[in-house]
Design a protein around this motif. Structure first.
Motif, short mmCIF file in Angstrom:
data_model
loop_
_atom_site.label_atom_id
_atom_site.label_comp_id
_atom_site.label_asym_id
_atom_site.label_seq_id
_atom_site.Cartn_x
_atom_site.Cartn_y
_atom_site.Cartn_z
N ASP A 106 44.23 71.86 11.26
CA ASP A 106 42.82 71.40 11.32
C ASP A 106 42.68 70.04 11.98
O ASP A 106 41.65 69.40 11.87
CB ASP A 106 42.21 71.37 9.91
N GLY A 107 43.76 69.61 12.73
CA GLY A 107 43.66 68.27 13.30
C GLY A 107 44.26 68.07 14.67
O GLY A 107 44.05 67.03 15.29
N SER A 124 38.28 59.95 8.43
CA SER A 124 38.13 61.13 7.59
C SER A 124 38.55 60.80 6.16
O SER A 124 39.42 59.93 5.95
CB SER A 124 39.00 62.27 8.14
N ARG A 162 44.23 65.05 8.24
CA ARG A 162 44.23 66.36 8.87
C ARG A 162 45.52 66.56 9.65
O ARG A 162 46.21 65.62 9.97
CB ARG A 162 43.02 66.49 9.80
N LYS A 199 50.93 65.51 9.44
CA LYS A 199 49.51 65.16 9.45
C LYS A 199 49.35 63.73 9.95
O LYS A 199 50.32 62.98 10.05
CB LYS A 199 48.93 65.29 8.03
N THR A 228 44.07 57.85 9.24
CA THR A 228 42.94 58.70 8.86
C THR A 228 41.73 57.86 8.43
O THR A 228 40.60 58.16 8.80
CB THR A 228 43.36 59.64 7.70
#
Length: 289
Positions: free
Chosen positions: A21-22, A57, A61, A113, A119
């Motif tokens: 998702d990133g 975020s 992610r 991640k 993030t």
């Protein structure tokens, strides 16, 4: 006498797709058929995440826990900050200039991640991940992990601002930072406009030069961003001339002359070995994070 390797194909990167998702990436090497695998062996594939702004975020992610077996992953960070965990107990951060060389071999679980700090702040991310095949003799070895910091990777300066980083293999008399299971070279090249560099490569090696950023003349062929030059085996030299400031990854290696049977995150020699890998994963034999 050294002769130039002829560029026999220029590969344009596939359209961007998401990993997890990133990570928005483009596949830069050909793959999917036996003949294509033979042309780039010992390399299997490579994804490139072009510079992209990642907004702040509330949670990191990327790609959650997943398995690998039978090969190695090489992650090169140009911008941003990644965090890695795996079932060998390794945990670390990758900062700009760092390289993670993970040997899945007999089986590993890992996740990758953006770090919590990155993030929260957001910022630009840019990185590449290369898959390197393992010879059959090493496919069931214990999994391992090499965290190669920017400071550990040898740098050879070219002119005033251009340079070559020797991630693996050798450039001239300089040995690369990574330990490998077969003869190969992974060279991270930065050239300022107008600068040039020549590499000497054994005639029997498969060779590719991937332009990530900028534009370069490579043995007489013009390549732009996310284009890859594949070379004939004959000849022993490739010359890069930067038409614009350029970031280029030069890959070469002795082909692994063994069958390849790949399925998702597993790269083995036979279908039966793939079934075993899936069963081992389902039975929890690849450890846990």
């Amino acid at each position: 006498m050294n002769t130039q390797k002829h560029v026999n194909q220029i590969v344009k990167a596939a359209a961007p797709h998401m990993v997890g998702d990133g990570f928005r990436v483009q596949s830069t090497l050909p793959g999917g058929t036996r003949s294509e695998n033979n042309r780039i062996s010992p390399f299997i594939m490579m994804d490139y995440a072009a510079p992209n702004y990642i907004p702040p975020s509330p949670r990191p992610r990327g790609v959650g826990e997943h398995p690998h077996k039978g090969f190695e992953t090489v992650t090169i960070v140009y911008q941003g900050e990644l965090e890695h965990r795996d079932s060998t107990g390794s945990h670390g951060f990758l900062y700009p200039g760092d390289v993670q060389w993970m040997t899945a071999a007999g089986g590993i679980l890992h996740e990758e991640k953006y770090s919590e700090a990155f993030t929260k702040a957001g910022g630009k991310a840019e990185f590449a991940q290369l898959w390197v095949n393992l010879p059959k003799a090493f496919k069931n070895n214990p999994a391992g992990y090499q965290n190669l910091t920017k400071a550990e990777i040898p740098v050879i300066n070219i002119g005033t601002e251009s340079y070559v980083r020797v991630i693996a293999g050798e450039y001239g008399d300089v040995k690369g930072a990574a330990r490998t299971f077969s003869p190969l070279n992974v060279l991270d090249v930065r050239l300022k406009k107008g600068d040039t560099v020549t590499f000497s490569i054994p005639a029997h090696f498969n060779t590719a030069a991937v332009v990530f950023q900028g534009e370069a003349d490579i043995n007489g062929q013009s390549l732009k961003a996310v284009e890859t030059a594949l070379f004939e085996k004959e000849g022993t030299e490739i010359t890069l001339i930067a038409m614009e400031d350029a970031t280029i990854l030069v890959l070469s290696g002795e082909p692994i002359d063994e069958p390849i049977f790949a399925y998702g995150p597993f790269v083995m020699n036979t279908e039966e070995e793939i079934v075993t890998a899936i069963n081992d994963f389902n039975a929890g034999k690849m450890g846990r994070l």
